[in-house]
Design a protein around this motif. Structure first.
Motif, PDB file in Angstrom:
ATOM      1  N   THR A  18       0.052  -1.823  -5.907  1.00  0.00           N
ATOM      2  CA  THR A  18       0.361  -2.356  -4.589  1.00  0.00           C
ATOM      3  C   THR A  18       1.431  -1.488  -3.927  1.00  0.00           C
ATOM      4  OG1 THR A  18       2.145  -3.830  -5.332  1.00  0.00           O
ATOM      5  CG2 THR A  18      -0.125  -4.701  -5.395  1.00  0.00           C
ATOM      6  N   PHE A  19       1.574  -1.643  -2.638  1.00  0.00           N
ATOM      7  CA  PHE A  19       2.609  -0.881  -1.930  1.00  0.00           C
ATOM      8  C   PHE A  19       3.996  -1.361  -2.345  1.00  0.00           C
ATOM      9  CE2 PHE A  19      -1.204  -0.174   0.536  1.00  0.00           C
ATOM     10  CZ  PHE A  19      -1.126   1.188   0.793  1.00  0.00           C
ATOM     11  N   ALA A  20       4.121  -2.651  -2.681  1.00  0.00           N
ATOM     12  CA  ALA A  20       5.394  -3.154  -3.201  1.00  0.00           C
ATOM     13  C   ALA A  20       5.734  -2.461  -4.517  1.00  0.00           C
ATOM     14  CB  ALA A  20       5.329  -4.669  -3.385  1.00  0.00           C
ATOM     15  N   GLN A  21       4.762  -2.346  -5.402  1.00  0.00           N
ATOM     16  CA  GLN A  21       5.001  -1.657  -6.665  1.00  0.00           C
ATOM     17  C   GLN A  21       5.375  -0.201  -6.431  1.00  0.00           C
ATOM     18  OE1 GLN A  21       1.211  -2.580  -8.462  1.00  0.00           O
ATOM     19  NE2 GLN A  21       2.057  -4.222  -9.722  1.00  0.00           N
ATOM     20  N   GLN A  22       4.736   0.431  -5.473  1.00  0.00           N
ATOM     21  CA  GLN A  22       5.059   1.821  -5.149  1.00  0.00           C
ATOM     22  C   GLN A  22       6.512   1.958  -4.707  1.00  0.00           C
ATOM     23  OE1 GLN A  22       2.346   3.551  -2.317  1.00  0.00           O
ATOM     24  NE2 GLN A  22       3.397   5.523  -2.276  1.00  0.00           N
TER      25      GLN A  22
END
Length: 206
Positions: A18-22
């Motif tokens: 996810t972009f949050a994980q990125q």
């Protein structure tokens, strides 16, 4: 496992971050990660590479600006400097102002806790509308936030915005919320929608 199931599993394995994980955000239904996700949505809303937005979000977190109170208490220059360290330079001054104003709005309306915003919204449409009261969050930013948060705010799911639906079609997957959600366990839907969005940006994903 069908051929499509195998392809979805491979897409998730290769591109399902996810972009949050990125951005280094371990998303949970607690104030700080929710706020950090909102900041990321502000950064991603600009016409800028997602990797740069994620790097800038990490730098803001490293600087300690992980809550609306800490963001509001930071000076404008401190915010500009953190964005610059993430190479978010084209929009750094304007974004630094928006982040400060947005933090102040969240403190005044929701005591700095996005869970209160969620509780006050009676529907996904109302949630999107309230998010767009935050400076720097328009329809795109609200969609980014909802797409990523649906794993912890499960009443938002299945959330598939126009960009994710476009990517699903490019990947020859169902593009409706129900259809896309039917391909994976609920917890993996944010990852699958992230894959779909990346498919609109990256030939390698397609």
């Amino acid at each position: 496992m069908t051929g499509r199931d195998e392809r979805v599993a491979e897409l998730l394995r290769q591109h399902g971050r996810t972009f949050a994980q990125q951005a280094g955000i371990r998303l949970a239904d607690t104030p700080s990660p929710l706020y950090r996700l909102l900041v990321l949505a502000v950064l991603l809303s600009a016409r800028i590479d997602a990797g740069i937005a994620a790097a800038a979000a990490r730098e803001l977190s490293r600087a300690g600006f992980r809550t609306p109170r800490r963001m509001a208490d930071a000076t404008w220059q401190q915010r500009v400097d953190a964005l610059g360290r993430g190479h978010y330079r084209r929009y750094d001054e304007r974004t630094a102002t928006m982040l400060g104003d947005g933090a102040q709005l969240l403190l005044e309306r929701y005591r700095g806790d996005l869970r209160r915003l969620h509780d006050d919204a009676g529907s996904v449409a109302e949630l999107e509308k309230r998010l767009q009261d935050v400076p720097g969050i328009g329809p795109t930013g609200a969609a980014i936030f909802c797409r990523e948060v649906q794993g912890v705010w499960t009443d938002v799911a299945p959330y598939v915005d126009d960009r994710a639906a476009q990517g699903a079609r490019l990947l020859k997957l169902p593009s409706s919320p129900k259809g896309l959600a039917g391909l994976v366990p609920a917890a993996d839907l944010p990852r699958l929608t992230a894959v779909c969005v990346r498919a609109t940006l990256d030939d390698d994903v397609r």
